[in-house]
Write an enzyme that holds these catalytic residues in place. Sequence first.
Site, mmCIF file in Angstrom:
data_model
loop_
_atom_site.group_PDB
_atom_site.id
_atom_site.type_symbol
_atom_site.label_atom_id
_atom_site.label_comp_id
_atom_site.label_asym_id
_atom_site.label_seq_id
_atom_site.Cartn_x
_atom_site.Cartn_y
_atom_site.Cartn_z
ATOM 1 N N MET A 1 0.838 -1.379 -0.003
ATOM 2 C CA MET A 1 0.046 0.080 0.005
ATOM 3 C C MET A 1 1.007 1.255 -0.052
ATOM 4 O O MET A 1 1.878 1.246 0.676
ATOM 5 C CB MET A 1 -0.920 -0.123 1.113
ATOM 6 C CG MET A 1 -1.938 0.959 1.220
ATOM 7 S SD MET A 1 -3.008 0.822 -0.273
ATOM 8 C CE MET A 1 -3.381 -0.500 -0.363
ATOM 9 N N CYS A 2 0.617 2.351 -0.634
ATOM 10 C CA CYS A 2 1.452 3.515 -0.771
ATOM 11 C C CYS A 2 0.290 4.661 -0.870
ATOM 12 O O CYS A 2 -0.845 4.488 -1.199
ATOM 13 C CB CYS A 2 2.047 3.401 -2.045
ATOM 14 S SG CYS A 2 3.286 2.221 -2.413
ATOM 15 N N GLY A 3 0.875 5.620 -0.393
ATOM 16 C CA GLY A 3 0.254 7.057 -0.669
ATOM 17 C C GLY A 3 0.989 7.706 -1.834
ATOM 18 O O GLY A 3 2.146 7.960 -1.806
ATOM 19 N N ARG A 31 0.111 5.928 5.013
ATOM 20 C CA ARG A 31 -0.233 4.641 4.128
ATOM 21 C C ARG A 31 0.952 3.941 3.870
ATOM 22 O O ARG A 31 1.031 2.981 3.300
ATOM 23 C CB ARG A 31 -0.961 5.225 2.641
ATOM 24 C CG ARG A 31 -2.259 5.587 3.122
ATOM 25 C CD ARG A 31 -2.827 6.359 1.888
ATOM 26 N NE ARG A 31 -2.943 5.445 0.819
ATOM 27 C CZ ARG A 31 -4.157 4.628 0.287
ATOM 28 N NH1 ARG A 31 -5.171 4.533 1.103
ATOM 29 N NH2 ARG A 31 -3.959 3.884 -0.562
#
Length: 589
Positions: A1-3, A31
């Site tokens: 998961m990434c922002g 995130r």
Amino acid sequence: MCGICFICGSLVPPQQLEDQICSDHTLLCHRGPDVYGKKVVSISDKVTAVFEGCVLWLQGIEPTTQPVTDEYGNILLWNGDILAGFEIPENESDTKYISDNLATKGEAAILSFLGTIKGPWSLIYYQKEKKRLYFGRDVFGRHSLLWHLPSTVQGIFMVSSVCRQRENIKEIPAFGLYFIDFTTVSLEEFKVNLIPWSNVAEESLMSLEPVIKIQKQKMVSSIQHALNMTLPSDSLLLHLKSLPSSFDMEVIDKLYLSMKDDIKKLLEVLTNSVQRRIDKCPPKCLSCTNSPLKCDHSRIAVLFSGGLDSAMIALLIDSCLPESESVDLLNVAFMQRVSQNVKTSNISGEKNISKSETNPLVNYEVPDRISGKQCWQKLQEIRPHRKWNFVEINVTADELAKERESVICHLVAPLTSVLDDSIGCALWFGGRGRGIVMGVPYISPARVLLCGMGADEQLGGYSRHRRCFAEGGWSSLLNEINMEISRIHTRNLGRDNRILADHGRAPRFPYLDEDVVSTLNSFPIWIKANLYLPRGIGEKFLLRVAAAHLGLSTSAALPKRAIQFGSRIAKLENSKEKGSDSCVRLIRK
């Protein structure tokens, strides 16, 4: 998961753009807590852009910093998981793999490449030579992507995974791949192009912003089968009506024998789905990312109510994970005030003279806690070699109010209903994983969180499915399910992703795996749901029989119970509110 975040402005100083990102930086970093990167680019003489990436390590031997810039100057921000569809080299991250594969591709090849991915994703991709910015979400909209369109008041365009609550922020519809051609478009005369998924209905596209131009070409996803719309024959109807309305072992054995092939197919694809989501997880939990020692903590958690959907996921994890690894079962409950009558003697101590006082007590024995404990005990019984950590997450009214105002209101936004508030708060505290295990304080270090979303839409699990069936029979039920599967990207998965990913772990939805959806689509409706049978048996019939056969008999017979009712957050708030009402608690004063 990434922002991931992209922001650009016309004749706007870079510092002003960075100040815009700065207000959202904390939420982006939640995130992706492992690595951070930023790049400032001059797109033209008038337009300056900032790319920002906060990465949660999920694939490859180490985290890949974003944004990724290739040798041609193309820039990629990737928030996703390639779970299948491509063979990624063992030690390479999917981010690097995508960057390398998109580097020299034209538009048609880009569409084909993205459509072949099996797994959730959102991306922002800038082609330097063509000055073209692509962005979009997977066919189910499993990962969040928001935007702010430029206006006469604020000439700034932004695309981001998450941002703080403010005006003019909207969720990007998961209708396909969007692009902006900066060789022909300015932010003063702004236009966005959309290449839609092939399954998106024309009437859905009518609701888009006026600045969006629909392209003729289409994106084809890896969903192989459309929904089977076959209706049962008259003779089959008689059989379906004659099935027993109980779930004792004798009935379960008979049902299993008659449905054996279909159950085998379902369990095969669902197990593969869980296996993919476990395999694409590093060998270390969140707490041990930078530790040179071997990690022996839980890497995998389940959002766990003890109901049918989460119970089945937990059981299938057991066949996908080494026996030595523990699994965290995250079970959330909101405080309930209960009156207790206490008898007290009078001041003189005379016998048989007493008065009744009412003292409010607090407990957390809500429906999901009770069913969760029952299922946990069953898992320990039928899978005793596994360490199952039942994490009791207890939330007070004060803590709920505090976290809603400081964090949750921003993650739920731009949604504002009472229902969004209740579900969003329950998911946030559940996903945080801070509770007690066997009376001892515990915070889950799991990097991946498996969730049961998507089962009800496909298997007729909602009460509205029964209403449709009662009013219009099998045809009406099929039309409702077909509509729900086709519009699932417009519902709440973006909200759920923003909420759950805020704790730096990746929410993954096994029931929305492309192969699971294709398989369920191929089954005739009466295999998946038989609404002649009572509540707690007829809906999600195929999954219930499969779960009961595997030993989860109690969970298999539990009726659908939404998290806001099972966790009792709805009871803690104003009971007179309707789910569709605007929620004043989400609005920051």
